[in-house]
Design an enzyme around this catalytic site. Structure first.
Site, PDB file in Angstrom:
ATOM      1  N   GLU A  65     -11.033 -19.007  -6.823  1.00 22.76           N
ATOM      2  CA  GLU A  65     -10.117 -20.041  -7.329  1.00 22.76           C
ATOM      3  C   GLU A  65      -8.773 -19.456  -7.741  1.00 22.76           C
ATOM      4  OE1 GLU A  65     -11.458 -22.488 -10.597  1.00 22.76           O
ATOM      5  OE2 GLU A  65      -9.573 -23.598 -10.567  1.00 22.76           O
ATOM      6  N   ASP A  80     -16.022 -19.204  -8.103  1.00 25.99           N
ATOM      7  CA  ASP A  80     -15.335 -19.844  -9.232  1.00 25.99           C
ATOM      8  C   ASP A  80     -15.646 -18.987 -10.457  1.00 25.99           C
ATOM      9  OD1 ASP A  80     -14.253 -21.371 -11.230  1.00 25.99           O
ATOM     10  OD2 ASP A  80     -14.872 -23.272 -10.356  1.00 25.99           O
ATOM     11  N   ILE A  82     -14.726 -19.060 -13.644  1.00 24.10           N
ATOM     12  CA  ILE A  82     -15.217 -19.873 -14.777  1.00 24.10           C
ATOM     13  C   ILE A  82     -15.164 -21.325 -14.292  1.00 24.10           C
ATOM     14  CG2 ILE A  82     -14.976 -20.640 -17.159  1.00 24.10           C
ATOM     15  CD1 ILE A  82     -13.376 -18.177 -17.837  1.00 24.10           C
ATOM     16  N   ASP A  83     -16.305 -21.925 -14.144  1.00 24.19           N
ATOM     17  CA  ASP A  83     -16.323 -23.355 -13.836  1.00 24.19           C
ATOM     18  C   ASP A  83     -16.605 -24.079 -15.153  1.00 24.19           C
ATOM     19  OD1 ASP A  83     -16.229 -25.609 -12.045  1.00 24.19           O
ATOM     20  OD2 ASP A  83     -18.356 -25.841 -12.513  1.00 24.19           O
ATOM     21  N   THR A  85     -13.566 -24.410 -17.446  1.00 21.44           N
ATOM     22  CA  THR A  85     -12.635 -23.667 -18.311  1.00 21.44           C
ATOM     23  C   THR A  85     -12.325 -24.446 -19.588  1.00 21.44           C
ATOM     24  OG1 THR A  85     -11.719 -22.476 -16.439  1.00 21.44           O
ATOM     25  CG2 THR A  85     -10.350 -22.568 -18.394  1.00 21.44           C
ATOM     26  N   ASP A 208     -15.980 -24.880  -6.472  1.00 20.14           N
ATOM     27  CA  ASP A 208     -16.705 -25.566  -7.552  1.00 20.14           C
ATOM     28  C   ASP A 208     -18.166 -25.804  -7.167  1.00 20.14           C
ATOM     29  OD1 ASP A 208     -14.402 -26.270  -9.288  1.00 20.14           O
ATOM     30  OD2 ASP A 208     -13.858 -27.707  -7.736  1.00 20.14           O
TER      31      ASP A 208
HETATM   32  C1  IPD Z   1     -13.699 -28.121 -13.195  1.00 21.81           C
HETATM   33  C2  IPD Z   1     -15.095 -28.447 -13.625  1.00 21.81           C
HETATM   34  C3  IPD Z   1     -15.187 -29.884 -14.063  1.00 21.81           C
HETATM   35  C4  IPD Z   1     -14.722 -30.815 -12.988  1.00 21.81           C
HETATM   36  C5  IPD Z   1     -13.335 -30.450 -12.512  1.00 21.81           C
HETATM   37  C6  IPD Z   1     -13.314 -29.000 -12.043  1.00 21.81           C
HETATM   38  P1  IPD Z   1     -12.667 -25.681 -13.550  1.00 21.81           P
HETATM   39  O1  IPD Z   1     -13.594 -26.777 -12.784  1.00 21.81           O
HETATM   40  O2  IPD Z   1     -16.032 -28.247 -12.590  1.00 21.81           O
HETATM   41  O3  IPD Z   1     -16.497 -30.259 -14.379  1.00 21.81           O
HETATM   42  O4  IPD Z   1     -14.720 -32.125 -13.466  1.00 21.81           O
HETATM   43  O5  IPD Z   1     -12.980 -31.304 -11.469  1.00 21.81           O
HETATM   44  O6  IPD Z   1     -12.039 -28.670 -11.595  1.00 21.81           O
HETATM   45  O7  IPD Z   1     -11.257 -26.147 -13.387  1.00 21.81           O
HETATM   46  O8  IPD Z   1     -13.098 -25.621 -14.959  1.00 21.81           O
HETATM   47  O9  IPD Z   1     -12.960 -24.464 -12.751  1.00 21.81           O
HETATM   48 CA    CA Z   2     -14.276 -25.232 -11.033  1.00 20.01          CA
HETATM   49 CA    CA Z   3     -12.527 -22.329 -12.449  1.00 24.45          CA
END
Ligand code: IPD
Ligand code: CA
Ligand code: CA
Length: 256
Positions: A65, A80, A82-83, A85, A208
């Site tokens: 990412e 990813d 940190i999914d 964040t 993701d």
């Molecule tokens: C997000 C998370 C979140 C989702 C967002 C994503 P990130 O990823 O997965 O649950 O609703 O659409 O972008 O930005 O924290 O890597």
């Molecule tokens: Ca993510």
């Molecule tokens: Ca992320």
């Protein structure tokens, strides 16, 4: 192609990066876009994971990412770092590290690690799905009134939210309840291990969902796009269910 060795490597890398995230040493928060945080921990985690994997598999390519595509090869790691964040920043323990390995566009393995919960979800294509080494399976629920579905409000895409919110409002009257976890990779793992019956979200990215999609499928669940949409890995519009309730959710949510 040694998937077992790659699984080991992905797990080790996730544990190492996860230990760093769990310490929560001071970190710097920036706005990447509207409603979209990034921290130096996101970047440090991605660098750490790529370095660990590259050391063992120098012939592989990487799509992450934060740093994008660093090499394009037949064998690609999709990361990813940190999914969730926002959860990480707010000290809500639902954030994950998501690492998938794909060969010529086909999902081969997935690892999702939730450091604050110490839950390690893994799957290799054709080999089942596991949490901390124990086999996991989707739920057997078939009745909407017993179904808990995780979703998002598509808050970063107001034009899509406008279209989807009425569908979600109608669906909420039929199911037991909704959850908004804040990490799509964790949402997928919750379907895989039977905590929830469904997860749907629009406009996600490959990093993701790649690992989590394989984990759901290997746990006996079903993952598609939304009704009227393309393959979820291409569209980013994901519908993951325990399989038994797929038609129910698919019927009610349309995105085209
Ligand atoms: C997000 C998370 C979140 C989702 C967002 C994503 P990130 O990823 O997965 O649950 O609703 O659409 O972008 O930005 O924290 O890597
Ligand atoms: Ca993510
Ligand atoms: Ca992320």
């Amino acid at each position: 192609m040694d998937l077992r060795a790659r699984l080991e490597a992905a797990r080790d890398a996730a544990l190492k990066a996860g230990a760093m995230l769990r310490e929560r040493h001071s970190f710097h928060v920036e706005h990447k876009a509207e409603n979209d945080y990034v921290t130096d921990m996101d970047r440090a985690s991605e660098r750490m994971i790529i370095a660990a994997l590259r050391e063992r598999f120098p012939e592989d390519g990487f799509l992450g990412e934060e740093y994008g595509v660093t090499e394009r090869r037949d064998g690609m790691w999709v990361i990813d770092p940190i999914d969730g964040t926002t959860n990480f920043v707010k000290n809500i323990p639902l954030y994950t590290i998501s690492i998938a390995y794909m060969e010529k566009g086909e999902l081969k393995l997935g690892v999702v690690y939730a450091p604050a919960l110490d839950e390690m979800y893994t799957a290799v294509k054709g080999g089942g799905a596991f949490c901390n080494g124990q086999p996991i399976h989707v739920s057997a629920v078939t009745e909407p009134r017993d179904a808990v579905a995780a979703m998002s409000f598509v808050h970063r895409h107001p034009e899509v939210a406008k279209k989807v919110m009425p569908q979600l409002a109608a669906l909420l009257l039929e199911v037991n309840d909704f959850r908004r976890m804040g990490s799509a990779a964790f949402d997928l793992c919750c379907v895989a291990c039977g905590r929830t019956e469904a997860f749907f979200e629009a406009k996600l990215e490959l990093y993701d969902i790649a690992a989590g999609v394989l984990i759901v499928r290997e746990a006996g669940g079903k993952v598609t796009g939304w009704r009227g949409g393309a393959d979820c890995l291409v569209s980013g519009n994901v519908m993951a269910t325990n399989g038994l309730m797929h038609d129910f959710f698919y019927d009610r949510l349309r995105l085209d």
